[in-house]
Scaffold this motif. Structure first.
Motif, mmCIF file in Angstrom:
data_model
loop_
_atom_site.group_PDB
_atom_site.id
_atom_site.type_symbol
_atom_site.label_atom_id
_atom_site.label_comp_id
_atom_site.label_asym_id
_atom_site.label_seq_id
_atom_site.Cartn_x
_atom_site.Cartn_y
_atom_site.Cartn_z
ATOM 1 N N UNK A 35 0.821 -1.206 0.000
ATOM 2 C CA UNK A 35 0.000 0.000 0.000
ATOM 3 C C UNK A 35 0.860 1.263 0.000
ATOM 4 N N UNK A 36 0.372 2.293 -0.675
ATOM 5 C CA UNK A 36 0.778 3.671 -0.431
ATOM 6 C C UNK A 36 -0.397 4.353 0.264
ATOM 7 N N UNK A 37 -0.119 5.321 1.127
ATOM 8 C CA UNK A 37 -1.238 6.035 1.747
ATOM 9 C C UNK A 37 -1.694 7.187 0.860
ATOM 10 N N UNK A 38 -2.617 7.990 1.333
ATOM 11 C CA UNK A 38 -3.202 9.051 0.504
ATOM 12 C C UNK A 38 -2.201 10.129 0.118
ATOM 13 N N UNK A 39 -1.072 10.205 0.837
ATOM 14 C CA UNK A 39 -0.030 11.180 0.508
ATOM 15 C C UNK A 39 1.074 10.578 -0.358
ATOM 16 N N UNK A 40 0.907 9.324 -0.745
ATOM 17 C CA UNK A 40 1.907 8.683 -1.586
ATOM 18 C C UNK A 40 3.065 8.074 -0.828
ATOM 19 N N UNK A 41 2.946 7.993 0.493
ATOM 20 C CA UNK A 41 4.010 7.400 1.308
ATOM 21 C C UNK A 41 3.845 5.880 1.360
ATOM 22 N N UNK A 42 4.953 5.158 1.404
ATOM 23 C CA UNK A 42 4.903 3.714 1.588
ATOM 24 C C UNK A 42 4.264 3.433 2.945
ATOM 25 N N UNK A 43 3.303 2.504 2.965
ATOM 26 C CA UNK A 43 2.593 2.209 4.210
ATOM 27 C C UNK A 43 2.903 0.788 4.684
ATOM 28 N N UNK A 44 2.157 -0.189 4.210
ATOM 29 C CA UNK A 44 2.310 -1.568 4.685
ATOM 30 C C UNK A 44 1.778 -2.525 3.641
ATOM 31 N N UNK A 45 1.918 -3.823 3.905
ATOM 32 C CA UNK A 45 1.339 -4.826 3.036
ATOM 33 C C UNK A 45 -0.101 -5.099 3.420
ATOM 34 N N UNK A 46 -0.780 -5.890 2.602
ATOM 35 C CA UNK A 46 -2.166 -6.255 2.892
ATOM 36 C C UNK A 46 -2.243 -7.008 4.212
ATOM 37 N N UNK A 47 -1.257 -7.854 4.462
ATOM 38 C CA UNK A 47 -1.255 -8.655 5.702
ATOM 39 C C UNK A 47 0.059 -8.542 6.451
ATOM 40 N N UNK A 48 0.816 -7.476 6.220
ATOM 41 C CA UNK A 48 2.175 -7.450 6.779
ATOM 42 C C UNK A 48 2.694 -6.034 6.952
ATOM 43 N N UNK A 49 3.798 -5.934 7.674
ATOM 44 C CA UNK A 49 4.599 -4.699 7.725
ATOM 45 C C UNK A 49 5.813 -4.872 6.822
ATOM 46 N N UNK A 50 6.337 -3.751 6.335
ATOM 47 C CA UNK A 50 7.389 -3.761 5.310
ATOM 48 C C UNK A 50 8.712 -3.258 5.881
ATOM 49 N N UNK A 51 9.794 -3.944 5.513
ATOM 50 C CA UNK A 51 11.160 -3.518 5.826
ATOM 51 C C UNK A 51 12.003 -3.602 4.558
ATOM 52 N N UNK A 52 13.025 -2.742 4.483
ATOM 53 C CA UNK A 52 14.006 -2.881 3.415
ATOM 54 C C UNK A 52 15.363 -2.400 3.910
ATOM 55 N N UNK A 53 16.400 -2.763 3.163
ATOM 56 C CA UNK A 53 17.774 -2.484 3.581
ATOM 57 C C UNK A 53 18.521 -1.791 2.458
ATOM 58 N N UNK A 54 19.238 -0.737 2.839
ATOM 59 C CA UNK A 54 20.148 -0.045 1.919
ATOM 60 C C UNK A 54 21.307 0.506 2.741
ATOM 61 N N UNK A 55 22.514 0.319 2.259
ATOM 62 C CA UNK A 55 23.707 0.806 2.967
ATOM 63 C C UNK A 55 23.772 0.279 4.400
ATOM 64 N N UNK A 56 23.371 -0.982 4.575
ATOM 65 C CA UNK A 56 23.393 -1.655 5.878
ATOM 66 C C UNK A 56 22.473 -1.006 6.911
ATOM 67 N N UNK A 57 21.512 -0.219 6.444
ATOM 68 C CA UNK A 57 20.522 0.412 7.326
ATOM 69 C C UNK A 57 19.170 -0.241 7.067
ATOM 70 N N UNK A 58 18.445 -0.535 8.150
ATOM 71 C CA UNK A 58 17.123 -1.137 8.047
ATOM 72 C C UNK A 58 16.072 -0.029 8.098
ATOM 73 N N UNK A 59 15.248 0.031 7.067
ATOM 74 C CA UNK A 59 14.212 1.061 6.969
ATOM 75 C C UNK A 59 12.822 0.438 7.111
#
Length: 282
Positions: free
Chosen positions: A168-192
């Motif tokens: 999902x993106x929210x109404x402002x276009x920000x990354x929100x969450x999955x249909x049944x999950x929370x989202x994480x990603x990694x770049x430059x050894x940082x967890x976002x």
């Protein structure tokens, strides 16, 4: 199927709730989903606290203690031949007057189980960007409530939720969450991961991952993000209490390391270690 309803063990065919229950009339109800490991629930206290927090906000009493809930889960697990299952603890507001500012006195509390599909731990999923926008919660922090229409609409965009998650993106276009999950990603050894201010569910497994990452010396950033910030990552995974930590192999045309992601592997192993510990107590 044996269920537990307001303090009694009943067959599912014996369960009846009044159509005047506000959980039916107005969607005023909350729930927790979790699974057992050798009859034990990982992070049960956190699940119970999150549920009670939602109930308190809506002035719905919780007539049972966490020990009561734990005992019921053990009984239902035993009745299911000690086969680990998925459990739902559901509290609807109960009957009340039709006016605004209702007084809830007798909520309906149900615990039931369903079979746990056998899925190899760490199996990758794909993801897609959803066209359905994540709606805003009724209060500052989203609860796990009966207001699930937004997720149902989003699920129509995904052919198979067993193999694909929708982001999902929210109404402002920000990354929100999955249909049944929370989202994480990694770049430059940082967890976002997206901030709770984006309107996401404060997932129990999500919170565990954040704490575990910090214990492992991994920098964690919770903030507001746009699509391109995830697209530029090299690891991505999602979390929930049933499927645990699930590596994402791609979203759209963007590919990730999937189960080979080094930070995912460290966190996943830490989660497995937690499971082993709770199973020993079973």
């Amino acid at each position: 199927m044996l269920c537990w309803f307001n303090g009694k063990y009943l067959d599912e065919k014996e369960l009846f709730i009044s159509p005047f229950d506000h959980g039916y009339l107005h969607g005023i109800g909350f729930y927790e989903h979790f699974r057992t490991y050798n009859g034990q629930v990982l992070l049960l206290e956190e699940h119970f606290h999150r549920l009670c927090n939602a109930l308190n906000i809506y002035r719905i009493p919780m007539p049972y203690t966490i020990k009561d809930i734990q005992n019921v889960i053990e009984e239902l697990w035993t009745a299911a031949s000690r086969e680990d299952c998925i459990f739902r603890l559901n509290v609807s507001a109960g009957r009340a007057n039709e006016m605004l500012s209702p007084e809830y006195k007798k909520p309906n509390v149900i615990i039931f189980r369903r079979s746990l599909r056998q899925r190899t731990r760490g199996t990758e999923k794909n993801a897609i960007w959803l066209k359905t926008t994540r709606n805003s919660p009724e209060q500052p922090i989203r609860f796990k409530s009966h207001h699930f229409g937004n997720n149902i609409l989003a699920s129509f965009e995904v052919q198979n939720l067993e193999t694909t998650e929708g982001f999902f993106l929210n109404t402002k276009g920000h990354i929100a969450e999955g249909i049944t999950s929370n989202i994480f990603w990694v770049r430059d050894d940082i967890l976002f991961t997206p901030s709770l201010s984006t309107g996401i569910v404060p997932g129990i497994t999500r919170q565990w991952v954040i704490h575990a990452a910090k214990r492992l010396g991994i920098r964690v950033v919770e903030d507001i993000f746009f699509q391109h910030e995830l697209i530029n990552a090299y690891e991505c995974f999602v979390t929930n209490s049933i499927e645990e930590l699930v590596p994402i192999s791609k979203v759209g045309r963007t590919r990730f390391l999937g189960e080979d992601g080094p930070i995912y592997q460290r966190l996943h192993q830490s989660y497995i270690d937690e499971i082993i510990q709770i199973m020993k107590r079973g």
